[in-house]
Design a protein around this motif. Sequence first.
Motif, PDB file in Angstrom:
ATOM      1  N   PHE A 208       0.773  -1.079  -0.058  1.00  0.00           N
ATOM      2  CA  PHE A 208       0.022  -0.088   0.046  1.00  0.00           C
ATOM      3  C   PHE A 208       0.803   1.267   0.128  1.00  0.00           C
ATOM      4  N   PHE A 209       2.157   1.163   0.564  1.00  0.00           N
ATOM      5  CA  PHE A 209       2.907   2.483   0.619  1.00  0.00           C
ATOM      6  C   PHE A 209       4.526   1.854   0.189  1.00  0.00           C
ATOM      7  N   VAL A 210       5.296   2.803  -0.054  1.00  0.00           N
ATOM      8  CA  VAL A 210       6.597   2.532  -0.502  1.00  0.00           C
ATOM      9  C   VAL A 210       7.373   4.010  -0.283  1.00  0.00           C
ATOM     10  N   LYS A 211       8.675   3.829   0.096  1.00  0.00           N
ATOM     11  CA  LYS A 211       9.358   4.876   0.376  1.00  0.00           C
ATOM     12  C   LYS A 211      10.309   5.108  -0.928  1.00  0.00           C
ATOM     13  N   ARG A 212      10.271   6.205  -1.438  1.00  0.00           N
ATOM     14  CA  ARG A 212      10.919   6.573  -2.750  1.00  0.00           C
ATOM     15  C   ARG A 212      11.651   7.998  -2.756  1.00  0.00           C
ATOM     16  N   PRO A 213      12.654   8.138  -3.196  1.00  0.00           N
ATOM     17  CA  PRO A 213      13.672   9.696  -3.337  1.00  0.00           C
ATOM     18  C   PRO A 213      12.600  10.495  -3.892  1.00  0.00           C
ATOM     19  N   ALA A 214      12.530  11.648  -3.276  1.00  0.00           N
ATOM     20  CA  ALA A 214      11.415  12.690  -3.583  1.00  0.00           C
ATOM     21  C   ALA A 214      12.325  13.749  -4.311  1.00  0.00           C
TER      22      ALA A 214
END
Length: 354
Positions: A208-214
């Motif tokens: 449902f959620f992922v961490k990615r470079p912003a």
Amino acid sequence: MSALFIFADGMEERPELDLPDFLFLFFLGKPIWMWAGFIALVISLLALDLGVFHRKQHAIGVSESLKLSAFYICLGLAFGGFVWWWMGPDSGLKYLTGFVIEKSLAVDNLFVIAMIFAHLAIPREYQHRVLFWGILGVIVLRGIMIGLGATLVERFEWILWFFAAFLVYSGFRMLFAGEADQAEEEHAVIGFMRRNFRVTKRLHGDRFFVKRPADREGKTVLFITPLFLALVVIEVADVIFAVDSVPAIFAITTDAYIVYTSNVFAILGLRALYFALAATIERFRYLKHAIALVLIFIGSKIVVADMLDIAKIPPAISLGVTAVLLAGGVAYSMWRTRGETPFCAEDEGSHPRA
């Protein structure tokens, strides 16, 4: 010492139950042990579903879906047998009528769910995860709405007239509203989420959620995946549907226990029913009109009962009319769509976006 229960028709003495005294305190018209027992049953069913039936992520086939649907329908009817035995035939018929109405409204909701999955390209093997958590959220939201509705009905009896008028209005609106109107509502929610939250363009498995470079510095932030977006839209869609379904069941009975239990058992089987009907959902396109007529009938019978100066329309008549209208809607749909190639929602949503 015998346990003394107070029902609408007076006092009834039930056999002694070896339970702590606080479980015999009343909440929304019923002893706490009845509410606790029902909630424990629902939690057990959800745990069984997630921990045993669908421990491994997989695409649910029609055969498996039909078996699960039959299981939940039989379980819902069996609970209706308990209501009939414990609370009397009148309550049993009201539960069954509410169960049938809520199940039919839940089937109508499947059309919206199919559009959501197709629009967001959710693969079949991930749809069960979305529906499971969606059903869990729906159970909580319906409990809040029903609790609020029961409180309002108890304090302001005239609100049943408001419910009746709203049901008649909703029925006529459903008769003449097109699918484009519903699609516009769902797309508005999707657009709002994409404008105000970080949403990935593609799926990341069943997450449902992922961490990615912003940014270029490489700082990671939390992103919402289309899978969670589908969950949010389904929850919002159910709130919209609950605006019709909750008044519909309150027009049948004001007993909060019957209202909530019939709602939940109808909803529990929705997930399994979706996979059974998804491939042929277009064959039931005229069922919506039958449901609209049911809403109009349920709302009108409150007015008719008042005009005829009778306390209520007998539950058996309500159940019979509801069953005839829904059966007619299904039969007419199957006849009008005979020979057509079924639309499969999974065909459009079988591949994630790039």
